[in-house]
Enzyme design. Structure first.
Site, PDB file in Angstrom:
ATOM      1  N   ASN A  37       0.840  -1.201   0.000  1.00 17.93           N
ATOM      2  CA  ASN A  37       0.000   0.000   0.000  1.00 17.93           C
ATOM      3  C   ASN A  37       0.872   1.246   0.000  1.00 17.93           C
ATOM      4  O   ASN A  37       0.810   2.057  -0.910  1.00 17.93           O
ATOM      5  CB  ASN A  37      -0.941  -0.025   1.207  1.00 17.93           C
ATOM      6  N   ASN A  96      -4.428 -11.141   1.662  1.00 16.29           N
ATOM      7  CA  ASN A  96      -3.788 -11.039   2.968  1.00 16.29           C
ATOM      8  C   ASN A  96      -3.799  -9.626   3.548  1.00 16.29           C
ATOM      9  O   ASN A  96      -3.821  -9.457   4.763  1.00 16.29           O
ATOM     10  CB  ASN A  96      -2.336 -11.534   2.827  1.00 16.29           C
ATOM     11  N   SER A 145      -7.982 -14.982   7.284  1.00 20.20           N
ATOM     12  CA  SER A 145      -8.936 -14.559   8.313  1.00 20.20           C
ATOM     13  C   SER A 145      -8.177 -14.344   9.618  1.00 20.20           C
ATOM     14  O   SER A 145      -7.033 -13.855   9.612  1.00 20.20           O
ATOM     15  CB  SER A 145     -10.037 -15.619   8.456  1.00 20.20           C
ATOM     16  N   SER A 146      -8.779 -14.716  10.719  1.00 21.44           N
ATOM     17  CA  SER A 146      -8.144 -14.513  12.026  1.00 21.44           C
ATOM     18  C   SER A 146      -8.803 -15.441  13.042  1.00 21.44           C
ATOM     19  O   SER A 146      -9.991 -15.776  12.916  1.00 21.44           O
ATOM     20  CB  SER A 146      -8.348 -13.063  12.479  1.00 21.44           C
ATOM     21  N   TYR A 159     -13.680  -5.800  13.234  1.00 20.84           N
ATOM     22  CA  TYR A 159     -12.638  -6.589  12.566  1.00 20.84           C
ATOM     23  C   TYR A 159     -13.017  -8.082  12.531  1.00 20.84           C
ATOM     24  O   TYR A 159     -12.966  -8.732  11.472  1.00 20.84           O
ATOM     25  CB  TYR A 159     -11.310  -6.368  13.305  1.00 20.84           C
ATOM     26  N   LYS A 163     -13.873 -10.605   9.271  1.00 16.96           N
ATOM     27  CA  LYS A 163     -13.160 -11.866   9.015  1.00 16.96           C
ATOM     28  C   LYS A 163     -14.157 -13.026   8.939  1.00 16.96           C
ATOM     29  O   LYS A 163     -14.007 -13.936   8.111  1.00 16.96           O
ATOM     30  CB  LYS A 163     -12.112 -12.118  10.104  1.00 16.96           C
ATOM     31  N   THR A 194       3.975  -9.261  14.410  1.00 18.16           N
ATOM     32  CA  THR A 194       4.261  -8.447  13.210  1.00 18.16           C
ATOM     33  C   THR A 194       4.048  -6.986  13.589  1.00 18.16           C
ATOM     34  O   THR A 194       3.798  -6.671  14.746  1.00 18.16           O
ATOM     35  CB  THR A 194       3.310  -8.796  12.035  1.00 18.16           C
TER      36      THR A 194
END
Ligand code: NDP
Length: 254
Positions: A37, A96, A145-146, A159, A163, A194
């Site tokens: 991005n 992702n 996803s999560s 969020y 997902k 991350t």
């Protein structure tokens, strides 16, 4: 046109999990187109690493939350496929790219909701829809996803809900694209170290310890725990895995 190797398109491949997925996929012998991005230099560094592994790679700019920009992106992608890869199709789409949002249900603003909706659901929906003409029959769609779509941690209502929507979408994609032998699967990471959410899982010792204590394997996840699973889903061995949600969390919140 003659395409020699299969090609993966990974959104948000400049950092974190997407970077690890890009490198893991390249290690399987596939070529890679990754998007970023804002972090062009980081994306180009990933391209250089992939080239060192002996595969071709290109980085393209894309804001996955801006559906109106997708036609221009696909124009660039088509040119890239032709000029760099001598083909007009690719094989694996990994959705992702993403951002974190931490806000209680009571306090989540419409603006924040729209941001997360655009990046995590609307963008995934229409990017994949527009990609269909370019994905080879027999290709793969992998949606990230999560764990938060399965379990609930306060502050993730918008969020987590997006997902969950992606997980439902994945089953429909599998059903409707099966006639083209395209599979669609979800990889749902647990909490991973991350830059995500300001690097919270990595840099906040208290949160890191708390998540480790909720995880059967006793630690938080690392990017290297995730990329290989996504790369596996691109391989011939994974051809019969379809419409599945694979949680990769070390056993979090069991
Ligand atoms: P990072 O913050 O480390 O990296 C995010 C990546 O997404 C970067 O490549 C970034 O590009 C890109 N990106 C961010 N916003 C946009 C946008 N609007 N358009 C296009 N690209 C964008 O995050 P992670 O690697 O940790 O997360 C990757 C995915 O994994 C996300 O979908 C996230 O929801 C999911 N996930 C992460 C978990 C975690 O604990 N880390 C847990 C579960 C799921 P640039 O570098 O140019 O800014």
């Amino acid at each position: 046109m003659t395409q020699t190797k299969k090609i993966a398109l990974i959104t948000g491949g400049s950092r974190g999990l997407g970077k690890n997925m890009a490198l893991s996929i390249a290690k399987k012998g596939f070529d890679v187109i990754l998007t970023y991005n804002s972090q062009k230099d980081e994306a180009l560094a990933v391209v250089a690493q992939i080239e060192q592994l002996g595969q071709k790679a290109v980085a393209l700019q894309l804001n996955t939350g801006d559906v109106k920009s997708f036609d221009a992106f696909f124009g660039q992608l088509t040119t890239t496929l032709k000029d760099t890869f001598n083909t007009d199709h690719f094989d694996f789409l990994v959705n992702n790219a993403g951002i974190g949002l931490h806000s209680s249900f009571a306090e989540t603003s419409e603006e924040d909701f729209d941001l997360v909706f655009n990046i995590h659901f609307k963008g995934v929906y229409f990017l994949t829809q527009k990609a269909l003409a370019l994905i080879n029959d027999g290709g793969r769609i992998i949606n990230i996803s999560s764990g938060l779509a399965r379990f609930s941690i306060p502050g993730s209502s918008a969020y987590g809900a997006m997902k969950s929507a992606v997980e439902t979408l994945t089953r429909y994609q599998a059903k409707e694209l099966g006639s083209r032998r395209i599979t669609a699967n979800v990889v749902a990471p647990g909490a991973i170290e991350t830059d995500f959410s300001g690097g919270m899982v990595r840099d906040n010792e208290q949160i890191n310890k708390q998540i480790a204590s909720l995880t059967a394997l006793g630690r938080v996840g690392l990017p290297d725990d995730i990329g290989g699973v996504v790369a596996f889903l691109c391989t011939e061995e994974a051809r019969w895995v379809n419409a599945q949600r694979i949680e990769v969390s070390g056993g979090m919140n069991l």
